[in-house]
Structure formats: structure tokens, C-alpha cells
Scaffold this active site. Structure first.
Site, mmCIF file in Angstrom:
data_model
loop_
_atom_site.group_PDB
_atom_site.id
_atom_site.type_symbol
_atom_site.label_atom_id
_atom_site.label_comp_id
_atom_site.label_asym_id
_atom_site.label_seq_id
_atom_site.Cartn_x
_atom_site.Cartn_y
_atom_site.Cartn_z
ATOM 1 C CG HIS A 244 36.903 42.411 47.442
ATOM 2 N ND1 HIS A 244 35.989 41.377 47.578
ATOM 3 C CD2 HIS A 244 37.401 42.294 46.193
ATOM 4 C CE1 HIS A 244 35.951 40.671 46.470
ATOM 5 N NE2 HIS A 244 36.800 41.188 45.615
HETATM 6 O O1 RIB Z 1 39.961 38.624 47.713
HETATM 7 C C1 RIB Z 1 39.911 40.030 47.603
HETATM 8 C C2 RIB Z 1 41.122 40.660 48.210
HETATM 9 O O2 RIB Z 1 42.295 40.213 47.524
HETATM 10 C C3 RIB Z 1 41.141 42.199 48.080
HETATM 11 O O3 RIB Z 1 41.828 42.745 49.179
HETATM 12 C C4 RIB Z 1 41.927 42.421 46.828
HETATM 13 O O4 RIB Z 1 42.580 43.697 46.816
HETATM 14 C C5 RIB Z 1 42.942 41.327 46.922
HETATM 15 O O5 RIB Z 1 43.998 41.778 47.784
#
Ligand code: RIB
Ligand code: CA
Length: 314
Positions: A244
């Protein structure tokens, strides 16, 4: 050669946050990392700030300023995600306790002071976790909102639905009030949601390529990826896991890897089943003013080629 873009990274490491930080530190010609501000999220603040320092030391950058920000959301108890990231938040490989210092200044004050000290429109905020620190800074110092060049965030979901509830993505769900305040602030926002991060799945070949670098960074990134993949591959039945947070940095480095649309985004605060949902008006049916550039498409192979090339530099 244009001057590097000044950025502040607000983060809750988190293995994917860690890869995003490494990508930024590996790109000094394009990005000037003014500081990292830890926020409570994946794990409590005491761990996210230590993890941010561990990542800097893995990158050989103990000079980076790391700050601790808010230790809880604005209006609800902290929800963490050890089930995804492990008890330390950086499970997968044991890293030594950091020796570089944590800055004494509160992270929110660092955000405010930096935005006031730098020329207007020259500092970009990159948020990889809950928006608690940014929302708190905007509330405490409304004058800084107009000084932000833009805010690029990982968070939200629309076509991909939620990952912590059926409707909400984790970063938004941790602090929906903060997210609502930021989306209402008028700051220029680009959103890397699950809609685009679920197109950024790791692969066994890519992880093997990290190990084949023969560097400490390659070893650590491969170990982190092996660890956090286990949860997502079991959950989604996919070969790889969505990486992500590095997408936020990749947007700054190579916006051509993405497509998106300027839309209205509202944060659901009241819904019994939908609290924390990012309601993205993709088809413009609401009549509400567009307030965010919502990323939708990704050149996945181009992203991983960029990531591999940059991480190999460290
Ligand atoms: O949903 C994904 C996000 O939530 C990413 O930033 C992961 O590191 C968590 O913080
Ligand atoms: Ca994160």
C-alpha cells in the site's frame, strides 16, 4: 535539474510504511525528506516511532529527523493491527533497537512549524497512516492549511470495499474524525486507496529479486514482505500482498504510472455498519464539489521496476 520536492512523511510503520520510507530515502534527487512523524495506528506510538528510526538506520540514514506525533485518534480509542504487522509492527526480521535520537519536539508542532517556516506551497505531506497528526495540526494552526503544497495519502477504498470492516479501510477507520476534517480542509489531496493498492500485489519473483540484491536493505525488505504477505494471501487467496504505502511515494516520483479522477470524497461518521467509509463520488452524481484526486489505475510492473531500481541504490 529542479530542486527536490520537500516532504514530511507521517507514518505508522508497518512493513509497507517502511518500504515507502526506504523508497523516499533512496530518491534524494527528487525528494527532500524534512522529517518523519510517527502516528499511532498499526501498532502503538511507542512502537511506530521506534520503527521509523529503525527504518532510517536500515537505510543508513541516522541523520533523518524522526518525531512522535499523536498517540491516539481524535475521538475514539486506538485500534491497532498486530494481526497484520505482528507484535512489533515490523515483524519478519529482528532489527536492533534504534540508537539514533527521537526528536524532542512533538510531531504535530514539527508539522506546523515546518509549514510556517518554509515558503508557502513548497512542502508536501505524505500520510501513510491515520490522519490524526495532520488533522490536529490543521485544527491547532488553521493558517498552515493554505501553505501545504499537497497532501498525498494512503487510505480509503471505494471499488475495493474495506479491509478492516466491510466498508472501511484501516487508516480511515482508525480516525474517521481526522479524515473528515482533512477532506473538508480545502487542502489539495491525492488519494492512493485500496482501489489502487490492490493492483500493487507483490510476487515471489519480486521478493526473490530483493534477496538477490545481496544487500541489507534487500534482505530486510524480503523478510518484511514474506511476513506481511502471509495475512493478505490467506485473506484474499492471491499470490502476493498489496504493497500500500510505497504508492504514495511512487506517485510523487512517477505520476505517469497512475490514472485517476478528481472527485468528491466524504467520510461516513454516523453509519452503524459504514463508519469510516470513504464515499467517493466516482460518477459525479452527488453534486458535491470535488475535493480529491482519487487514483484508480496503476502500471503494476512499472511500479515494481521503480521500487527495485531505487531500493537497489541503498
Ligand atoms: O489499509 C492499509 C493501510 O493500513 C497501510 O497504510 C498499512 O500500513 C496500514 O497502516
Ligand atoms: Ca501505514
Amino acid at each position: 535539474m529542479t530542486a527536490p520536492r520537500k516532504i514530511i512523511i507521517d507514518t505508522d510503520p508497518g512493513q509497507d510504511d517502511a518500504v515507502a520510507i526506504l523508497l523516499a530515502l533512496a530518491s534524494p534527487d527528487e525528494l527532500d525528506v524534512l522529517g518523519l512523524v510517527a502516528v499511532a495506528g498499526n501498532v502503538p506510538l511507542a512502537l511506530t516511532e521506534a520503527n521509523a528510526r529503525k527504518v532510517c538506520e536500515v537505510a543508513g540514514r541516522p541523520d533523518v529527523k524522526v518525531f512522535a506525533g499523536c498517540d491516539r485518534p481524535i475521538a475514539q480509542p486506538l485500534l491497532t493491527a498486530e494481526h497484520v504487522h505482528g507484535a512489533t509492527g515490523l515483524d519478519g526480521i529482528d532489527l536492533p533497537a534504534p540508537t539514533m535520537p527521537l526528536q524532542a519536539q512533538h510531531g504535530v508542532d514539527f508539522i506546523i512549524d515546518t509549514l510556517r517556516a518554509e515558503p508557502p506551497g513548497t512542502v508536501t505531506l505524505c500520510t501513510l497512516g491515520a490522519l490524526t497528526n495532520v488533522a490536529t495540526a490543521f485544527a491547532r494552526a488553521p493558517d498552515v492549511v493554505g501553505r501545504v503544497a499537497e497532501l498525498v495519502m494512503m487510505g480509503g477504498a471505494y471499488f475495493e470495499v474495506g479491509n478492516i470492516t466491510p466498508a472501511a479501510e484501516f487508516n480511515i477507520y482508525v480516525d474517521p474524525e481526522a479524515a473528515a476534517a482533512v477532506f473538508a480542509s480545502g487542502v489539495k489531496i491525492t488519494v492512493a486507496s485500496l482501489d489502487v493498492s490492490h493492483k500493487a500485489l507483490t510476487s515471489r519473483d519480486w521478493v526473490a529479486g530483493m534477496r538477490a540484491l545481496g544487500t541489507r536493505v534487500g534482505e530486510v525488505v524480503a523478510a518484511w514482505t514474506d511476513f506481511f504477505e502471509r495475512f493478505d494471501t490467506a485473506k484474499y487467496g492471491s499470490e502476493g500482498a498489496p504493497l500500500h504505502d510505497p504508492l504514495v511515494i511512487a506517485w510523487l516520483l512517477r505520476p505517469d504510472l497512475f490514472t485517476g479522477r478528481q472527485v468528491n470524497v466524504e467520510i461516513e461518521l454516523e453509519g452503524r455498519f459504514t463508519r469510516g467509509m470513504t464515499v467517493a463520488d466516482w460518477w459525479g452524481v452527488s453534486g458535491r464539489a470535488a475535493n480529491a484526486f482519487w487514483l484508480g489505475g496503476l502500471d503494476r510492473d512499472g511500479f515494481y521496476a521503480l521500487l527495485s531500481e531505487r531500493l537497489a541504490r541503498l
